[in-house]
Design a protein around this motif. Structure first.
Motif, PDB file in Angstrom:
ATOM      1  N   ILE A 198     -43.721  27.158  19.466  1.00 21.40           N
ATOM      2  CA  ILE A 198     -43.674  27.501  20.889  1.00 21.40           C
ATOM      3  C   ILE A 198     -42.343  28.162  21.221  1.00 21.40           C
ATOM      4  N   LEU A 199     -41.261  27.577  20.722  1.00 25.15           N
ATOM      5  CA  LEU A 199     -39.937  28.146  20.973  1.00 25.15           C
ATOM      6  C   LEU A 199     -39.798  29.541  20.389  1.00 25.15           C
ATOM      7  N   GLU A 200     -40.299  29.731  19.185  1.00 24.24           N
ATOM      8  CA  GLU A 200     -40.193  31.045  18.540  1.00 24.24           C
ATOM      9  C   GLU A 200     -40.927  32.106  19.344  1.00 24.24           C
ATOM     10  N   ARG A 201     -42.107  31.762  19.860  1.00 25.78           N
ATOM     11  CA  ARG A 201     -42.872  32.715  20.656  1.00 25.78           C
ATOM     12  C   ARG A 201     -42.101  33.097  21.925  1.00 25.78           C
ATOM     13  N   ILE A 202     -41.531  32.093  22.602  1.00 22.63           N
ATOM     14  CA  ILE A 202     -40.814  32.366  23.848  1.00 22.63           C
ATOM     15  C   ILE A 202     -39.539  33.145  23.570  1.00 22.63           C
ATOM     16  N   ASN A 203     -38.780  32.676  22.591  1.00 21.14           N
ATOM     17  CA  ASN A 203     -37.464  33.255  22.323  1.00 21.14           C
ATOM     18  C   ASN A 203     -37.543  34.720  21.896  1.00 21.14           C
ATOM     19  N   ALA A 204     -38.668  35.110  21.291  1.00 24.07           N
ATOM     20  CA  ALA A 204     -38.826  36.490  20.852  1.00 24.07           C
ATOM     21  C   ALA A 204     -38.877  37.467  22.027  1.00 24.07           C
ATOM     22  N   ARG A 205     -39.317  36.961  23.182  1.00 24.63           N
ATOM     23  CA  ARG A 205     -39.413  37.823  24.364  1.00 24.63           C
ATOM     24  C   ARG A 205     -38.395  37.454  25.434  1.00 24.63           C
ATOM     25  N   PHE A 206     -38.148  36.156  25.578  1.00 22.66           N
ATOM     26  CA  PHE A 206     -37.214  35.678  26.588  1.00 22.66           C
ATOM     27  C   PHE A 206     -36.173  34.804  25.888  1.00 22.66           C
ATOM     28  N   PRO A 207     -35.033  35.354  25.503  1.00 18.92           N
ATOM     29  CA  PRO A 207     -34.028  34.576  24.754  1.00 18.92           C
ATOM     30  C   PRO A 207     -33.618  33.298  25.475  1.00 18.92           C
ATOM     31  N   LEU A 208     -33.478  32.241  24.677  1.00 25.07           N
ATOM     32  CA  LEU A 208     -33.204  30.905  25.199  1.00 25.07           C
ATOM     33  C   LEU A 208     -31.935  30.327  24.599  1.00 25.07           C
ATOM     34  N   GLU A 209     -31.412  29.314  25.274  1.00 23.12           N
ATOM     35  CA  GLU A 209     -30.338  28.508  24.711  1.00 23.12           C
ATOM     36  C   GLU A 209     -30.582  27.052  25.094  1.00 23.12           C
ATOM     37  N   PRO A 210     -30.257  26.099  24.216  1.00 21.74           N
ATOM     38  CA  PRO A 210     -30.537  24.685  24.476  1.00 21.74           C
ATOM     39  C   PRO A 210     -29.822  24.185  25.729  1.00 21.74           C
ATOM     40  N   ALA A 211     -30.523  23.316  26.466  1.00 24.39           N
ATOM     41  CA  ALA A 211     -29.938  22.707  27.662  1.00 24.39           C
ATOM     42  C   ALA A 211     -30.039  21.189  27.640  1.00 24.39           C
ATOM     43  N   GLY A 212     -30.691  20.620  26.611  1.00 25.61           N
ATOM     44  CA  GLY A 212     -30.755  19.171  26.454  1.00 25.61           C
ATOM     45  C   GLY A 212     -31.836  18.508  27.289  1.00 25.61           C
ATOM     46  N   ARG A 213     -31.857  17.180  27.260  1.00 26.79           N
ATOM     47  CA  ARG A 213     -32.809  16.391  28.038  1.00 26.79           C
ATOM     48  C   ARG A 213     -32.191  15.990  29.378  1.00 26.79           C
ATOM     49  N   GLU A 214     -32.926  16.146  30.447  1.00 24.61           N
ATOM     50  CA  GLU A 214     -32.434  15.723  31.746  1.00 24.61           C
ATOM     51  C   GLU A 214     -32.148  14.228  31.732  1.00 24.61           C
ATOM     52  N   GLY A 215     -30.940  13.862  32.125  1.00 23.94           N
ATOM     53  CA  GLY A 215     -30.562  12.456  32.136  1.00 23.94           C
ATOM     54  C   GLY A 215     -30.392  11.849  30.758  1.00 23.94           C
ATOM     55  N   GLY A 216     -30.578  12.649  29.723  1.00 21.74           N
ATOM     56  CA  GLY A 216     -30.413  12.163  28.360  1.00 21.74           C
ATOM     57  C   GLY A 216     -31.640  11.498  27.776  1.00 21.74           C
ATOM     58  N   ASN A 217     -32.666  11.210  28.624  1.00 24.54           N
ATOM     59  CA  ASN A 217     -33.828  10.491  28.104  1.00 24.54           C
ATOM     60  C   ASN A 217     -35.156  11.016  28.645  1.00 24.54           C
ATOM     61  N   ALA A 218     -35.164  12.199  29.237  1.00 22.97           N
ATOM     62  CA  ALA A 218     -36.417  12.778  29.731  1.00 22.97           C
ATOM     63  C   ALA A 218     -37.329  13.133  28.564  1.00 22.97           C
ATOM     64  N   PRO A 219     -38.641  13.120  28.760  1.00 19.80           N
ATOM     65  CA  PRO A 219     -39.557  13.473  27.671  1.00 19.80           C
ATOM     66  C   PRO A 219     -39.395  14.909  27.186  1.00 19.80           C
ATOM     67  N   ALA A 220     -39.039  15.819  28.079  1.00 19.78           N
ATOM     68  CA  ALA A 220     -38.932  17.231  27.709  1.00 19.78           C
ATOM     69  C   ALA A 220     -37.510  17.589  27.303  1.00 19.78           C
ATOM     70  N   VAL A 221     -37.396  18.405  26.263  1.00 20.23           N
ATOM     71  CA  VAL A 221     -36.126  19.047  25.935  1.00 20.23           C
ATOM     72  C   VAL A 221     -36.120  20.387  26.649  1.00 20.23           C
ATOM     73  N   ASP A 222     -35.072  20.640  27.435  1.00 13.94           N
ATOM     74  CA  ASP A 222     -35.004  21.857  28.238  1.00 13.94           C
ATOM     75  C   ASP A 222     -34.240  22.964  27.520  1.00 13.94           C
ATOM     76  N   TYR A 223     -34.653  24.194  27.827  1.00  7.84           N
ATOM     77  CA  TYR A 223     -33.979  25.389  27.311  1.00  7.84           C
ATOM     78  C   TYR A 223     -33.779  26.351  28.479  1.00  7.84           C
ATOM     79  N   ALA A 224     -32.579  26.898  28.590  1.00  6.22           N
ATOM     80  CA  ALA A 224     -32.258  27.831  29.671  1.00  6.22           C
ATOM     81  C   ALA A 224     -32.455  29.256  29.204  1.00  6.22           C
TER      82      ALA A 224
END
Length: 321
Positions: free
Chosen positions: A193-219
């Motif tokens: 999923i990340l590879e597909r997105i990053n190929a068109r919309f470059p991303l950088e890691p942003a971590g988990r909200e609050g340190g324990n959210a289920p989703a890992v965020d990318y800006a």
């Protein structure tokens, strides 16, 4: 909240007919609020209302209003299929709802209909924009990505979110419950999923909200928001999970993949006092040993593999997302 739903999404509740929980066995709003009040001293600060489809519960804004008045509760969110959101968003926001997640697995109307079996994409999109216009923030779109079904929708969903200011959360297809007949080969892993997105919309890691959210965020590197990925199959986060679940029929569940739950409703309806119930809740939570996703990944990597049919679990419609 409820096990009822007006959709029949293939990954959640694919059958046309179910034996619904008797309405007398579903927790009342008063019982839900009592549980929340008892949970605040144990550290609960955030509430998420789910289903089934929570907007099918009558007078839902009344429950939101009651919950928002409980001291110590800082945030109330809701996850919905969006089918009734257009008419209810303003009342929910006025009652104290702060943020919302809407499930949209495809922006193609025909594909959306195939996935949900009963859903009308236009109505869901109207609800999505109504939530934004009502002042709910953030408004997130949840998309379960399944191999051979909607992996081609990833970039369209990202572009849509960026254009309209919605946060997209992609969710690895996982074996919640047993009705969806899950198989590993149908899971599109986070890495892809990340590879597909990053190929068109470059991303950088942003971590988990609050340190324990289920989703890992990318800006997005161009500053146009973020995207999140929930990867419980390929990157388990059992060690940081802090989410308890209260089922529609009053069971306290300590893991999304639990086989069963702890009967809280029996204590609520037997006349047990607040201190007794709170102490019981604390004992259940402190005694939990759940690490299903980590164990599943370990089994997947083992010579014998992982057989989902050997692991009965509570269905998503009862458990809540």
């Amino acid at each position: 909240m409820t096990d009822r739903c007006n959709f029949r999404c293939t990954y959640c509740m694919p059958f046309d007919h179910y034996d619904w929980i008797d309405k007398r066995e579903i927790l009342t709003y008063e019982e839900i609020c009592r549980v929340v009040r008892l949970a605040v001293p144990l550290g609960v600060r955030k509430i998420r209302l789910t289903g089934g489809e929570p907007l099918l519960r009558r007078d839902l804004p009344d429950l939101v209003r009651q919950l928002s008045g409980i001291g110590g509760i800082e945030d109330i969110a809701l996850t919905t299929n969006g089918s009734r959101l257009g008419e209810m968003a303003p009342a929910l926001r006025s009652a104290g709802l702060k943020r919302i997640n809407v499930s949209i697995d495809s922006l193609d109307p025909e594909r959306f209909k195939r996935i949900t079996k009963r859903g009308d994409l236009d109505e869901v999109l109207k609800g999505l924009f109504a939530a934004r216009d009502a002042g709910l923030k953030p408004v997130k779109i949840n998309a379960v990505i399944e191999r051979g079904v909607n992996e081609d929708d990833i970039l369209d969903l990202v572009a849509f979110g960026r254009e309209h200011g919605f946060v997209i959360r992609f969710i690895e297809y996982m074996d919640v419950g047993t009705a969806n007949a899950w198989r590993l080969e149908r899971t599109v892993p986070k890495k892809e999923i990340l590879e597909r997105i990053n190929a068109r919309f470059p991303l950088e890691p942003a971590g988990r909200e609050g340190g324990n959210a289920p989703a890992v965020d990318y800006a997005f590197r161009d500053g146009k928001g973020t995207v999140g990925i929930v990867a419980s199959v390929t990157e388990p986060f059992c060690g940081t999970c802090s989410r308890g679940r209260l089922t529609a029929d009053g069971r306290l569940v300590t893991c999304l993949f639990s086989r069963t739950g702890h009967d809280l409703k029996a204590r609520l309806r037997s006349g047990a006092g607040d201190d007794e119930i709170r102490q019981w809740m604390e004992a259940v939570w402190s005694g939990r040993t759940d690490r299903f996703s980590a164990e599943r990944l370990q089994a997947i990597r083992s010579p014998d593999g992982y057989d989902p049919e050997k692991h009965d679990k509570i269905e998503m419609i009862t458990l809540g997302g």
